[in-house]
Design an enzyme around this catalytic site. Sequence first.
Site, PDB file in Angstrom:
ATOM      1  N   ARG A 188       0.808  -1.225   0.000  1.00  0.00           N
ATOM      2  CA  ARG A 188       0.000   0.000   0.000  1.00  0.00           C
ATOM      3  C   ARG A 188       0.845   1.281   0.000  1.00  0.00           C
ATOM      4  O   ARG A 188       0.337   2.363  -0.201  1.00  0.00           O
ATOM      5  CB  ARG A 188      -0.950  -0.023   1.215  1.00  0.00           C
ATOM      6  CG  ARG A 188      -2.064  -1.026   1.085  1.00  0.00           C
ATOM      7  CD  ARG A 188      -2.746  -1.325   2.412  1.00  0.00           C
ATOM      8  NE  ARG A 188      -1.962  -2.244   3.250  1.00  0.00           N
ATOM      9  CZ  ARG A 188      -2.343  -2.700   4.449  1.00  0.00           C
ATOM     10  NH1 ARG A 188      -3.493  -2.299   4.962  1.00  0.00           N
ATOM     11  NH2 ARG A 188      -1.592  -3.521   5.128  1.00  0.00           N
ATOM     12  N   ASP A 215       6.225  -1.667  11.351  1.00  0.00           N
ATOM     13  CA  ASP A 215       5.493  -0.522  10.801  1.00  0.00           C
ATOM     14  C   ASP A 215       4.710   0.220  11.885  1.00  0.00           C
ATOM     15  O   ASP A 215       3.750   0.922  11.607  1.00  0.00           O
ATOM     16  CB  ASP A 215       4.589  -0.946   9.626  1.00  0.00           C
ATOM     17  CG  ASP A 215       3.502  -1.926  10.031  1.00  0.00           C
ATOM     18  OD1 ASP A 215       3.489  -2.368  11.198  1.00  0.00           O
ATOM     19  OD2 ASP A 215       2.660  -2.247   9.168  1.00  0.00           O
TER      20      ASP A 215
HETATM   21  C1  UD1 Z   1      -1.455  -6.681  11.780  1.00  0.00           C
HETATM   22  C2  UD1 Z   1      -2.245  -7.605  12.739  1.00  0.00           C
HETATM   23  C3  UD1 Z   1      -3.484  -6.851  13.223  1.00  0.00           C
HETATM   24  C4  UD1 Z   1      -3.044  -5.582  13.932  1.00  0.00           C
HETATM   25  C5  UD1 Z   1      -2.177  -4.712  13.012  1.00  0.00           C
HETATM   26  C6  UD1 Z   1      -1.624  -3.579  13.839  1.00  0.00           C
HETATM   27  C7  UD1 Z   1      -1.884  -9.920  12.044  1.00  0.00           C
HETATM   28  C8  UD1 Z   1      -2.439 -11.072  11.313  1.00  0.00           C
HETATM   29  N1  UD1 Z   1      -2.621  -8.803  12.051  1.00  0.00           N
HETATM   30  O1  UD1 Z   1      -2.240  -6.417  10.641  1.00  0.00           O
HETATM   31  O2  UD1 Z   1      -4.217  -7.649  14.131  1.00  0.00           O
HETATM   32  O3  UD1 Z   1      -4.187  -4.852  14.339  1.00  0.00           O
HETATM   33  O4  UD1 Z   1      -1.089  -5.481  12.467  1.00  0.00           O
HETATM   34  O5  UD1 Z   1      -0.597  -2.927  13.194  1.00  0.00           O
HETATM   35  O6  UD1 Z   1      -0.811 -10.045  12.605  1.00  0.00           O
HETATM   36  N2  UD1 Z   1       5.193  -9.256   8.021  1.00  0.00           N
HETATM   37  C9  UD1 Z   1       6.237 -10.137   7.864  1.00  0.00           C
HETATM   38  N3  UD1 Z   1       6.030 -11.294   7.175  1.00  0.00           N
HETATM   39  C10 UD1 Z   1       4.825 -11.622   6.653  1.00  0.00           C
HETATM   40  C11 UD1 Z   1       3.758 -10.702   6.807  1.00  0.00           C
HETATM   41  C12 UD1 Z   1       3.972  -9.529   7.501  1.00  0.00           C
HETATM   42  O7  UD1 Z   1       7.352  -9.888   8.340  1.00  0.00           O
HETATM   43  O8  UD1 Z   1       4.740 -12.708   6.052  1.00  0.00           O
HETATM   44  C13 UD1 Z   1       5.437  -7.988   8.739  1.00  0.00           C
HETATM   45  C14 UD1 Z   1       5.213  -6.761   7.882  1.00  0.00           C
HETATM   46  O9  UD1 Z   1       6.424  -6.358   7.264  1.00  0.00           O
HETATM   47  C15 UD1 Z   1       4.698  -5.736   8.869  1.00  0.00           C
HETATM   48  C16 UD1 Z   1       4.084  -6.563   9.982  1.00  0.00           C
HETATM   49  O10 UD1 Z   1       4.516  -7.881   9.804  1.00  0.00           O
HETATM   50  O11 UD1 Z   1       5.749  -4.951   9.395  1.00  0.00           O
HETATM   51  C17 UD1 Z   1       2.548  -6.509   9.985  1.00  0.00           C
HETATM   52  O12 UD1 Z   1       2.060  -6.934   8.718  1.00  0.00           O
HETATM   53  P1  UD1 Z   1       0.857  -6.181   8.026  1.00  0.00           P
HETATM   54  O13 UD1 Z   1       0.552  -6.864   6.764  1.00  0.00           O
HETATM   55  O14 UD1 Z   1       1.116  -4.721   7.992  1.00  0.00           O
HETATM   56  O15 UD1 Z   1      -0.309  -6.514   9.069  1.00  0.00           O
HETATM   57  P2  UD1 Z   1      -1.640  -5.698   9.304  1.00  0.00           P
HETATM   58  O16 UD1 Z   1      -2.596  -5.985   8.212  1.00  0.00           O
HETATM   59  O17 UD1 Z   1      -1.333  -4.286   9.572  1.00  0.00           O
HETATM   60 CA    CA Z   2       0.488  -2.938   9.341  1.00  0.00          CA
END
Ligand code: UD1
Ligand code: CA
Length: 453
Positions: free
Chosen positions: A15, A102
């Site tokens: 995004r 993030d």
């Molecule tokens: C996530 C949470 C959500 C919370 C929100 C708050 C989960 C499933 N959901 O959603 O409950 O309210 O954050 O900020 O955890 N990442 C990895 N590897 C992956 C996927 C993600 O390292 O395979 C990292 C991303 O780089 C990021 C973080 O995990 O820094 C969160 O991932 P993101 O996709 O932003 O989760 P949200 O949809 O924000």
């Molecule tokens: Ca996030």
Amino acid sequence: MRIAAVLLAAGQGTRMKSDLPKVLHLLVGKPMLWHTLQAVKQASSEKPVVIIGHGADKVRDFVGDEAVCVLQEPQLGTGNAAMQAESVLKGKSDYVIVTYADMPLLRGETFQQLVETQKQNTGPISMLTVIAEDPRGFGRIVRKEDDTVAAIVEEYVATPEQKAIKELNVGAYCFSADWLWEALGRIQKNPKKGEYYLTDTIELAVGDGLPVRALVHDNLVETIGINTRVHLAEAEAAMRQRINRDLMLAGVTMMDPASTYIEAGVTIGKDTLVMPNTYIQGGTTIGEGCEIGPNAHIRNSQIGDRCKVFMSVMESAHLEDDVDIGPFARLRKGAHLMAHVHMGNFGEVKDSTLGPGVKMGHFSYIGNAKIGANTNIGAGTITCNYDGTKKYPTEIGEDVFIGSDTMLVAPLNIGARSRTGAGAVVTKDVPEDTLVVGMPARAIRKLEKRDSD
Ligand code: UD1
Ligand code: CA
């Protein structure tokens, strides 16, 4: 107690619509990930672990020795990401903080509170939540009848009733280490997205009959997460306010904090006044009792006490105490102005040292030069330091008087107490106590009347 920290930073950040990995986007001058690293370091005892994936090389380069990087490939969700840390941390910590890279506004104190909460917990998880009107796509906290946490429900699977829940998952957890490594292996692939969710550990703990504790955070600003550049700008404004507030509480006066842009890592001494539209960046340090701005742009520079920087630009420059510059002074890399130097309008100094008490009032360029104490640089003086291929040095002694519009053709030495006449073009070394003049204007002819009209 050994407290480890894992930062999840492998996601693509789709995004953001960027070629740069999301966690390297700058916030008050430092990558997002830098802020999260600083915060978790305040609450942990071990070197942090960063889970990288998208843009792994760039993220690894930035992290350097600050943390251990572990690659998650492919990126199968936040639960799968946390699992990658097991190889580094298993058996080496009692508690594990897990957070998302993030969420850069979360403070060290908040992580400390989370760890304290978990130390009191008989169950394996303490997590941070916040009550907010705008859910921002965060997971919703479902509580049981006895008010303990039952589950986190992601927005896209939430029922309308669950969507109405105002308590949100911030994305900061403290786990008991042994339970975490075992539980991560039990997470089932989410049938809709094919990912393993860290948030599913909550239901696993509840299923094990173990309590999950929620620390409800009251500072909404800290929970700004960054998914888009709109969020990034919100976070930038919030972080700027935080920096300015901390500086003001430490004794810095700001005429208008809203138009004062100070990056993370800058230090400013007490009783310094910062005026509007001023940018202070990089590793800049400013002493006490200074007046900075308005309209100053200062980067990677050192400024002593009682200096004035009025409508001027400085980069990688050094002012000792009681120096005043501007308006419209430009100090470039390696400019070093010793105590009590006065530099007025439209001057430029690069790779040069101006000794104590040097005066350079108007329109001069000084490059690759060393100027002795109390020397006066007349208006329009130029060190002609470049012949098109090489740079040459100029050295001027103490108490020298350089007349207006002198061209100092380098390499050149001018001895102490010497003087140059206005408009002199000095091509040869001048000994001490000597007056040199160049090409004085000669009468050519008598002017006709109309020539002077
Ligand atoms: C996530 C949470 C959500 C919370 C929100 C708050 C989960 C499933 N959901 O959603 O409950 O309210 O954050 O900020 O955890 N990442 C990895 N590897 C992956 C996927 C993600 O390292 O395979 C990292 C991303 O780089 C990021 C973080 O995990 O820094 C969160 O991932 P993101 O996709 O932003 O989760 P949200 O949809 O924000
Ligand atoms: Ca996030």
